[in-house]
Design an enzyme around this catalytic site. Structure first.
Site, PDB file in Angstrom:
ATOM      1  N   LYS A 197      72.820  26.582  22.422  1.00  0.00           N
ATOM      2  CA  LYS A 197      73.729  26.225  21.337  1.00  0.00           C
ATOM      3  C   LYS A 197      73.139  26.657  19.996  1.00  0.00           C
ATOM      4  O   LYS A 197      71.917  26.753  19.862  1.00  0.00           O
ATOM      5  CB  LYS A 197      73.922  24.695  21.305  1.00  0.00           C
ATOM      6  CG  LYS A 197      74.717  24.129  22.450  1.00  0.00           C
ATOM      7  CD  LYS A 197      74.838  22.612  22.318  1.00  0.00           C
ATOM      8  CE  LYS A 197      75.621  22.017  23.480  1.00  0.00           C
ATOM      9  NZ  LYS A 197      77.022  22.428  23.547  1.00  0.00           N
ATOM     10  N   ARG A 246      79.731  19.293  34.155  1.00  0.00           N
ATOM     11  CA  ARG A 246      80.484  19.346  35.413  1.00  0.00           C
ATOM     12  C   ARG A 246      79.564  19.610  36.603  1.00  0.00           C
ATOM     13  O   ARG A 246      79.828  19.165  37.716  1.00  0.00           O
ATOM     14  CB  ARG A 246      81.599  20.398  35.286  1.00  0.00           C
ATOM     15  CG  ARG A 246      81.118  21.793  35.038  1.00  0.00           C
ATOM     16  CD  ARG A 246      82.182  22.704  34.407  1.00  0.00           C
ATOM     17  NE  ARG A 246      82.321  22.463  32.963  1.00  0.00           N
ATOM     18  CZ  ARG A 246      83.158  23.137  32.179  1.00  0.00           C
ATOM     19  NH1 ARG A 246      83.952  24.061  32.690  1.00  0.00           N
ATOM     20  NH2 ARG A 246      83.226  22.868  30.895  1.00  0.00           N
TER      21      ARG A 246
HETATM   22  N1  BES Z   1      78.106  18.418  25.807  1.00  0.00           N
HETATM   23  C1  BES Z   1      78.935  19.537  25.575  1.00  0.00           C
HETATM   24  C2  BES Z   1      80.307  19.162  25.021  1.00  0.00           C
HETATM   25  C3  BES Z   1      80.298  18.603  23.628  1.00  0.00           C
HETATM   26  C4  BES Z   1      80.325  19.434  22.547  1.00  0.00           C
HETATM   27  C5  BES Z   1      80.321  17.235  23.426  1.00  0.00           C
HETATM   28  C6  BES Z   1      80.328  18.915  21.254  1.00  0.00           C
HETATM   29  C7  BES Z   1      80.324  16.699  22.156  1.00  0.00           C
HETATM   30  C8  BES Z   1      80.331  17.545  21.069  1.00  0.00           C
HETATM   31  C9  BES Z   1      79.145  20.313  26.870  1.00  0.00           C
HETATM   32  O1  BES Z   1      78.081  20.283  27.751  1.00  0.00           O
HETATM   33  C10 BES Z   1      79.360  21.731  26.489  1.00  0.00           C
HETATM   34  O2  BES Z   1      78.459  22.321  25.963  1.00  0.00           O
HETATM   35  N2  BES Z   1      80.547  22.252  26.752  1.00  0.00           N
HETATM   36  C11 BES Z   1      80.871  23.584  26.406  1.00  0.00           C
HETATM   37  C12 BES Z   1      81.661  24.183  27.535  1.00  0.00           C
HETATM   38  C13 BES Z   1      81.867  25.654  27.417  1.00  0.00           C
HETATM   39  C14 BES Z   1      80.555  26.369  27.588  1.00  0.00           C
HETATM   40  C15 BES Z   1      82.855  26.071  28.459  1.00  0.00           C
HETATM   41  C16 BES Z   1      81.690  23.543  25.116  1.00  0.00           C
HETATM   42  O3  BES Z   1      82.516  22.667  24.953  1.00  0.00           O
HETATM   43  O4  BES Z   1      81.464  24.411  24.278  1.00  0.00           O
HETATM   44 MN    MN Z   2      76.667  21.811  27.323  1.00  0.00          MN
END
Ligand code: BES
Ligand code: MN
Ligand code: ZN
Length: 484
Positions: free
Chosen positions: A261, A335
């Site tokens: 990230k 997931r």
């Molecule tokens: N934990 C994150 C989702 C999230 C993002 C929660 C911001 C709270 C605030 C999750 O693990 C994630 O990174 N999801 C990705 C999925 C994508 C790679 C398909 C996302 O939402 O960007």
């Molecule tokens: Mn994630």
């Protein structure tokens, strides 16, 4: 917060006395300073509205607070919580140590709602603040409910279990990731559930490997922290009857892994265990109030880190169910954790229904902001009941669709499933991924609470920070559908 009940009316000279009033029903016989002051400040008794002033009574200066509980309608419980929350926000650091509430005009349930709002809004976590000035420190230690109505103590005993559960969730969510990681999450739970009669089961990485949890372990392999699965079982219902299950995503820190990230805001990912936190807190609430139902809470605890040993985009992992997954994006890790937890839960405990809670997708926040969590379900009855529990408690949900067309978007050219779909419908394809691990059409619902576990600004019953979302929802669902 210490809560005390007394049948006698408050002494005229208590330094801080509050009363709660319905809209347009100011008490008779107030001193003119208060009556006219309240009118001048346009205090009418709207939900959560406060007016306070100083008067002299029996030679002492007394601070008298008028709090509003709105009209006598279906919103009254919420208005009472709001009033309690407003009292806490105003007086928590006021310098006063004691607040007396004159409750002669309230029912037992009303007192419980008021105290629920008051204690929820009083929750703080100052453990790491070593330089607080005196006027920043919590001063309020005790609330005395005077002229207490019959039954208020019993109503509060029940409600206070819920407050304790919400507090535990907030603590777990607030703690940083160097303090709360899979093993310490388990330790905190062990300490909290000690002697309650709940049964805790923990799987370590060797046991998970034995079970074939390749997806969960794939997420964990880049971290020096060992993963854990924790199951908390409460048998308050019919002996031997299958339990209802609640499942939580417990990513104690989510860097994204190799699909790392951006730096800005990454610290927020300490609360990527908010689903697990909600399940642990809800279980505590249910256990503390001796809920008459069989329930199991299961959380998958891992840290998602980039490392020489981390999994790569493109890796194929084999889940406990036998299905293979192509890991396109290591940041879609929630997931991967949930799927193995679900398989283990179903094979080991045969639950009657499953509801999972997960901070699963950023797309959920784009869709719903911080007003509703997203709800996805294979069962209209379960979905409807959860939506209603949300409306009743303020932990609101909004339903999204599932369908074979969305499901097709996560087919993989090399494995059975890929862990991300195309850009669109990101929250739905995430839910479709989890749905592939639900066996025998077990009633299942998925709550994507990414926008709900942490608040940038104070609400009626929480300050900035961890909200405890989900605990009240679960408690209400259990109360309404599994007990009695
Ligand atoms: N934990 C994150 C989702 C999230 C993002 C929660 C911001 C709270 C605030 C999750 O693990 C994630 O990174 N999801 C990705 C999925 C994508 C790679 C398909 C996302 O939402 O960007
Ligand atoms: Mn994630
Ligand atoms: Zn995550």
């Amino acid at each position: 917060m210490q809560i005390e009940f007394t049948p006698v009316a408050p002494a005229a000279t208590s330094p801080l006395i509050a009363g709660v009033f319905a809209e347009g029903q100011l008490p008779q016989g107030l001193e003119p300073t208060l009556a006219q002051g309240a009118a001048a400040m346009r205090f009418t008794g709207k939900p959560g509205q406060l007016f306070d002033g100083f008067v002299e009574r029996d030679g002492s200066v007394v601070r008298v607070v008028l709090a509003g509980m709105g009209a006598d309608d279906a919103d009254r419980p919420h208005a009472l919580e709001k009033a309690g929350g407003a009292l806490a926000a105003r007086f928590l650091t006021s310098g006063n140590q004691e607040l007396v509430i004159e409750a002669s005009n309230l029912s037992a349930e009303a007192v419980a709602h008021l105290l629920t709002g008051l204690t929820l809004r009083s929750w703080r976590y100052d453990n790491y603040r070593t330089r607080l000035k005196d006027d920043q420190k919590v001063s309020l230690q005790k609330v005395i409910v005077a002229s207490v109505p019959e039954g208020a103590e019993a109503a509060w005993a029940d409600a206070s279990a819920l407050v304790e559960g919400v507090g535990f969730t907030r603590e777990l969510v607030t703690e940083p990731a160097n303090i709360i990681y899979p093993e310490t999450f388990v330790e905190r739970c062990r300490a909290r559930f000690e002697g309650t009669g709940a049964e805790l089961t923990v799987l370590d990485e060797a046991e998970m490997a034995e079970l074939g949890m390749g997806a969960l372990l794939g997420v964990s392999q880049g971290s020096v922290r060992e993963a854990r699965v924790l199951a908390i079982r409460w048998n308050g219902g019919v002996d031997g009857a299958a339990p209802m299950a609640f499942v939580g995503k417990g990513v104690t820190f989510d860097t994204g892994g190799i699909s790392i990230k951006p730096a800005g805001g990454m610290e927020d990912m300490k609360w990527d265990m908010g689903g697990a936190g909600a399940v642990a807190g809800a279980m505590l609430a249910l256990v503390k109030r001796r809920a008459k139902a069989n329930i199991i809470g299961v959380v998958g605890l891992v840290e998602n880190m980039p490392d020489g040993n981390a999994q790569r985009p493109g890796d194929v992992v084999t889940t406990m169910s036998g299905q293979t997954v192509e890991v396109i994006n290591t940041d879609a890790e929630g997931r991967l954790v949930l799927c193995d937890v679900l398989t283990w839960l179903q094979r080991t405990h045969k639950p009657t229904a499953i509801v999972d809670f997960a901070t699963l997708t950023g797309a959920m926040i784009i869709a719903l902001g911080s007003e509703h969590g997203g709800l996805f379900s294979n069962n209209d009855q379960l979905a409807g009941d959860l939506l209603q529990a949300g409306l009743d408690t303020g932990d609101k949900l909004w339903r999204f669709p599932l369908s074979p067309a969305y499901d097709k978007l996560i087919d993989s050219p090399i494995a059975d499933i890929r862990n991300v779909g195309p850009r669109g419908a990101g929250s739905i394809t995430a839910a479709q991924f989890i749905a592939r691990f639900v066996e025998n059409d077990t009633p299942w619902a998925h709550c994507d609470i990414a926008g709900m576990v942490w608040a940038d600004k104070p609400g009626d019953t929480w300050g900035k920070g961890a909200t405890g979302f989900g605990v009240r929802l679960i408690d209400r669902y259990v109360r309404a559908h599994l007990e009695g």
